[in-house]
Design an enzyme around this catalytic site. Sequence first.
Site, PDB file in Angstrom:
ATOM      1  N   TYR A  61       0.842  -1.204   0.000  1.00  9.79           N
ATOM      2  CA  TYR A  61       0.000   0.000   0.000  1.00  9.79           C
ATOM      3  C   TYR A  61       0.875   1.253   0.000  1.00  9.79           C
ATOM      4  CZ  TYR A  61       0.789  -0.873   4.999  1.00  9.79           C
ATOM      5  OH  TYR A  61       1.354  -1.153   6.219  1.00  9.79           O
ATOM      6  N   GLY A  62       0.241   2.389  -0.264  1.00  8.55           N
ATOM      7  CA  GLY A  62       0.960   3.655  -0.337  1.00  8.55           C
ATOM      8  C   GLY A  62       1.443   4.100   1.025  1.00  8.55           C
TER       9      GLY A  62
END
Length: 320
Positions: free
Chosen positions: A63-64
Amino acid sequence: MQYKKLGKTGLDVSSICLGTMAFGRWIDEEASQTILYQAMEEGINFIDTANYYGKGQDTEVPYGTGESEEIIGRALKGRRDEVVLATKVGIRMGHGMNESGLSRSHIMKEIDNSLQRLQTDYIDLYQVHLFDQNAPLEETLRALDDVVRSGKVRYIGCSNYAAWQIMKAHGISEKMNLEKYVSVQPQYNLLSREIEQELLPFCESEGVGVMVYSPMARGMLSGKYKSRDDAPPESRAAKGERLIQNYFTERNFELVGKYRELAEKNEVSLSQFALSWVLNQPAVSSAIVGASKPYHVTDAVNISDWKWSPELIREAENIN
Ligand SMILES: NC(=O)c1ccc[n+]([C@@H]2O[C@H](COP(=O)([O-])OP(=O)(O)OC[C@H]3O[C@@H](n4cnc5c(N)ncnc54)[C@H](OP(=O)(O)O)[C@@H]3O)[C@@H](O)[C@H]2O)c1
């Protein structure tokens, strides 16, 4: 440098927008800051980022991790009002069930996270990163309208939407008296021209601003790649960029050779030629340039005012 209104808004943005996907991912904070300040000095007032951009894109973390926004936030301290700041929401930002997509819950959480990372109390352009078929569009648009009314956001836009998806969203916004997407962010370059069929004519007809990403095909249109297995050490492909692999086809290597000849004939580099082609498309408001070295900014700014003759447009169209 040209400045244009973003869609139907009163906002003036530079035709070159600085893309910051590399910040904190392929280049460190110091190099990112140098590029950002140089872009501002050279007249670029439009900066594009996303909550998702950062180390997480290349690591085991699925994920970011927000480094790009954080770097921009620190660099813009005291200079925030000099730029039009665009960011995005929608791609996964954590392990939890509701930590991705365009639900009200995720948008409300992520707008505050972006404001905090960017150290600002408003975002100029808040974009949905991609269409979310699992969230009702009414819910997304109502949440986006709320963030505008609360003063956290000035305009809303979308990215990677098809023409019909924007049309559907506009219809809902009209009916429910909600903010409308003022811009769209699609991929567009000499090797990837799908949006010419539907999206560009639609945007011209409806006055939707078009800020295109990857105008140099992630670096493929710089000519630095000679074959699928040859990535120069300082290039993104060598640093782990996966999506550029999609451009490494026999046909594209052949086209790059032909475009390079035309660029040389016009005494510009291939990257400048490719960028300028995009900027000469009437429907395009801005091209988002991904700079990883200061000279990338200078090259882009230096070519931004080149108006193509009808003959050159025809010559480029005849390459196939
Ligand atoms: N909405 C979305 O889904 C989405 C997706 C992708 C990108 N974006 C946005 O669009 C921005 C730009 O995308 P992009 O980075 O793919 O665009 P791009 O401009 O097509 O590619 C940038 C790369 O091209 C090379 N380059 C640029 N100028 C050059 C020059 N003058 N000479 C030689 N090589 C040059 C560099 O490669 P090296 O670093 O290898 O030297 C640079 O990293 C991103 O930063 C991001 O803000 C949005």
